[in-house]
Design a protein around this motif. Structure first.
Motif, short mmCIF file in Angstrom:
data_model
loop_
_atom_site.label_atom_id
_atom_site.label_comp_id
_atom_site.label_asym_id
_atom_site.label_seq_id
_atom_site.Cartn_x
_atom_site.Cartn_y
_atom_site.Cartn_z
N SER A 1 -3.24 14.92 -15.74
CA SER A 1 -2.50 13.55 -16.77
C SER A 1 -2.79 14.22 -18.29
O SER A 1 -2.09 12.69 -19.28
CB SER A 1 -3.83 12.49 -16.26
OG SER A 1 -5.07 13.05 -16.38
N GLU B 1 2.48 2.37 -3.61
CA GLU B 1 0.96 2.50 -4.46
C GLU B 1 1.12 3.69 -4.18
O GLU B 1 0.99 5.10 -4.96
CB GLU B 1 -0.15 1.80 -3.97
CG GLU B 1 -0.15 0.45 -4.44
CD GLU B 1 -1.36 -0.53 -4.34
OE1 GLU B 1 -2.81 0.03 -3.64
OE2 GLU B 1 -1.79 -1.66 -4.27
N VAL B 2 0.68 3.95 -2.49
CA VAL B 2 0.99 6.01 -2.52
C VAL B 2 2.26 7.07 -2.82
O VAL B 2 1.85 7.46 -3.65
CB VAL B 2 0.17 5.74 -0.84
CG1 VAL B 2 0.63 7.26 -0.09
CG2 VAL B 2 -0.67 5.02 -0.82
N SER B 3 3.06 5.89 -3.39
CA SER B 3 4.32 6.60 -3.43
C SER B 3 3.88 6.86 -4.78
O SER B 3 3.99 8.21 -5.56
CB SER B 3 5.43 6.24 -3.26
OG SER B 3 5.96 6.43 -1.69
N GLY B 4 3.61 5.40 -5.43
CA GLY B 4 3.34 6.32 -7.12
C GLY B 4 2.39 6.91 -7.56
O GLY B 4 3.00 7.58 -8.92
N VAL B 5 1.01 6.55 -7.19
CA VAL B 5 0.35 8.08 -7.25
C VAL B 5 0.78 9.89 -6.57
O VAL B 5 0.74 10.36 -7.71
CB VAL B 5 -0.97 7.75 -5.96
CG1 VAL B 5 -1.96 8.81 -6.81
CG2 VAL B 5 -1.54 7.17 -6.80
N ILE B 6 1.21 9.84 -5.86
CA ILE B 6 2.22 11.09 -5.44
C ILE B 6 3.08 11.59 -6.53
O ILE B 6 3.39 12.55 -7.03
CB ILE B 6 2.55 11.15 -3.85
CG1 ILE B 6 1.68 10.60 -2.80
CG2 ILE B 6 3.49 12.18 -4.20
CD1 ILE B 6 2.62 10.92 -1.47
N LYS C 1 1.53 -1.26 -0.07
CA LYS C 1 0.05 -0.20 0.52
C LYS C 1 1.49 1.08 -0.16
O LYS C 1 0.33 2.28 -0.77
CB LYS C 1 -1.00 0.26 1.39
CG LYS C 1 -2.31 -1.03 1.60
CD LYS C 1 -2.62 -1.07 2.39
CE LYS C 1 -4.06 -2.28 2.62
NZ LYS C 1 -4.90 -2.30 3.43
N GLU D 1 3.27 10.93 -9.78
CA GLU D 1 2.63 10.86 -11.19
C GLU D 1 1.98 12.66 -11.11
O GLU D 1 1.97 13.33 -9.85
CB GLU D 1 1.28 10.20 -11.21
CG GLU D 1 0.97 8.92 -11.51
CD GLU D 1 -0.10 8.05 -11.43
OE1 GLU D 1 -1.14 9.38 -11.12
OE2 GLU D 1 0.19 7.03 -11.72
#
Length: 471
Positions: free
Chosen positions: A375, A364-369, A361, A371
């Motif tokens: 978009s 995943e949060v690190s990847g979202v941050i 988790k 981006e």
């Protein structure tokens, strides 16, 4: 001076002859007129009595207990200064300071003499003072120039003997059998260390001190057991401990008997040889019979000693095994407790699964941050490459400009150095030409001078000739 006072003057630093007038003065008066001098004298007397007691110089040869009476005053009497005045006040002060303790109180108390509760309370000190002036009881040791009879435990003497006990304890190994000894063996070895003999009262006081105040050992009538190095308090003495102490005493006694028998056999052998040499057959036979009996006794005792030593070795091994098993049992208990806290393999697996899930988790949060917020934004890699090339080109131009400036600076320095060298060479040439010109002018001047002289000479020869022709 008395023998005791002579000994103190020779062995006690605070009893120099120059101090005797102050030490033997009326201390009860000095207490109010010169408190500092009184305190120094109290310290000197306490040290002197302790040292004399340990050395066995007091009237009753007890090392750790001071017997107070007029006999002590007489033993300290000086032919010049008389008996020490006010020594009872010194003893009172030493008791208040904890340097001396009444023998009955010392043996009966369950509390350590070093505990705070042992120090007299202000009311106890007041009552003590009232006793001194005769208002409450007769507890003071100062009685109109006499000493009240009593027995005082010398705490500094106990602390000095404690140092010897520590050496006695530390010089042996720390196994169970090494920490156990008979009371007889303990006293023998301790007396050898202090180079004296402790009385029965001394021994009772010392063992009480070591057990209660130093927590160093446990003791009974016949057995002594030192505290284990890892223990906080001495362990009670068991039946096995008594057996070990008895066995060690038997081995020690048999060893001594065997040594005495060997000496006796050697003496009898020498005596028999002497009788044979002198022809005394009867004496020789009697001596040989005694030697034979001694040899039989030696053989019996040697066999017994070997058996006892074997038994002691087995006891020692068994005692070591008990300690090892106890340590292993304690370790097993500690390990079991820790494993219970862990909760088993299933709990560990659940923890790891949960940990992996939470770490996923987090990723995943690190990847979202990471981006971009827009978009729809498209990154133009060509612009990035062009900007990078522009920055690299600018950096190269800066380096080349710095290199050119450095080369120009070096060329200017070399040109300047060349000009300086050429100027120096021109100066040298001019100097040389000036020297040559000077030499030429000198030579020309010299030539002219020679010509003039020659001309003068010619003119001088011509003038006489002309005179002769005129005559």
């Amino acid at each position: 001076m008395s023998p005791l006072l002579d000994w103190l003057v020779e062995n006690e630093p605070s009893f120099r002859k120059t101090r005797l007038p102050s030490l033997y003065s009326d201390l009860t008066v000095q207490k109010s007129t010169n408190p500092e001098g009184y305190a120094a004298n109290v310290t000197a007397w306490a040290s002197a009595l302790t040292r004399a007691s340990l050395a066995g110089q007091l009237p009753l040869e007890q090392r750790l207990i001071l017997q107070t009476s007029d006999d002590l005053l007489s033993a300290l009497a000086s032919a010049q200064y008389g008996r020490p005045s006010g020594l009872g006040s010194v003893l009172d002060d030493c008791m208040r300071q904890g340097k001396m303790v009444d023998l009955h109180d010392f043996l009966a108390s369950e509390k350590s003499i070093y505990s705070r509760s042992w120090i007299p309370s202000p009311w106890a000190v007041l009552r003590w003072s009232l006793r001194q002036v005769g208002i409450v009881g007769t507890g003071s040791y100062e009685v109109n120039g006499h000493l009240r009879k009593g027995s005082l435990v010398l705490v500094p003497a106990l602390e000095e003997v404690w140092k010897h006990v520590q050496r006695l304890r530390d010089r042996s190994a720390q196994g169970l059998t090494d920490r156990i000894m008979s009371r007889e063996t303990f006293l023998k070895e301790l007396n050898d260390l202090i180079e004296g003999t402790l009385s029965d009262q001394d021994v009772a006081v010392l063992l009480r001190y070591l057990s209660r105040d130093k927590q160093a050992l446990a003791y009974e009538e016949t057995t002594i057991k030192f505290k284990a190095p890892t223990s906080t308090a001495p362990e009670p003495i068991t039946h096995e401990d008594r057996s070990i102490a008895t066995l060690k005493t038997l081995i020690s006694n048999l060893t001594l008997q065997i040594a005495n028998l060997n000496t006796r056999i050697a003496t009898l052998q020498a005596r028999a040889q002497t009788s044979v040499k002198t022809g005394n057959k009867t004496s020789a036979l009697s001596t040989l019979r005694s030697k034979k009996l001694a040899e039989q006794s030696l053989t019996s005792r040697t066999d017994t000693l070997h058996q006892l030593e074997q038994v002691y070795a087995k006891l020692e091994a068994a005692a070591d095994q008990v300690e090892i098993v106890a340590a292993m049992q304690a370790s097993a208990g500690a390990l079991k407790t820790l494993n219970n806290k862990v909760g088993g393999v299933e709990r560990v697996e659940d923890v790891l699964d949960t940990l992996r899930e939470e770490m996923g988790k987090t990723d995943e949060v690190s990847g979202v941050i990471a981006e971009p917020l827009d978009s729809n934004a498209v990154l133009d890699e060509g612009e990035v490459n062009d900007e990078l090339e522009s920055m690299e080109r600018e950096e190269r131009n800066k380096r080349e400009a710095l290199q050119r400036a450095e080369m120009e600076r070096k060329d200017a320095e070399e040109a300047e150095a060349t000009r300086r060298r050429l100027g120096e060479l021109d100066g040298v040439d001019q100097a040389a030409r000036s020297k040559e010109q000077s030499a030429d002018s000198v030579e020309q001047e010299l030539s002219r001078s020679i010509e003039k002289m020659q001309k003068l000479n010619l003119d001088g020869r011509q003038q006489p000739q002309a005179a002769e022709g005129v005559s």
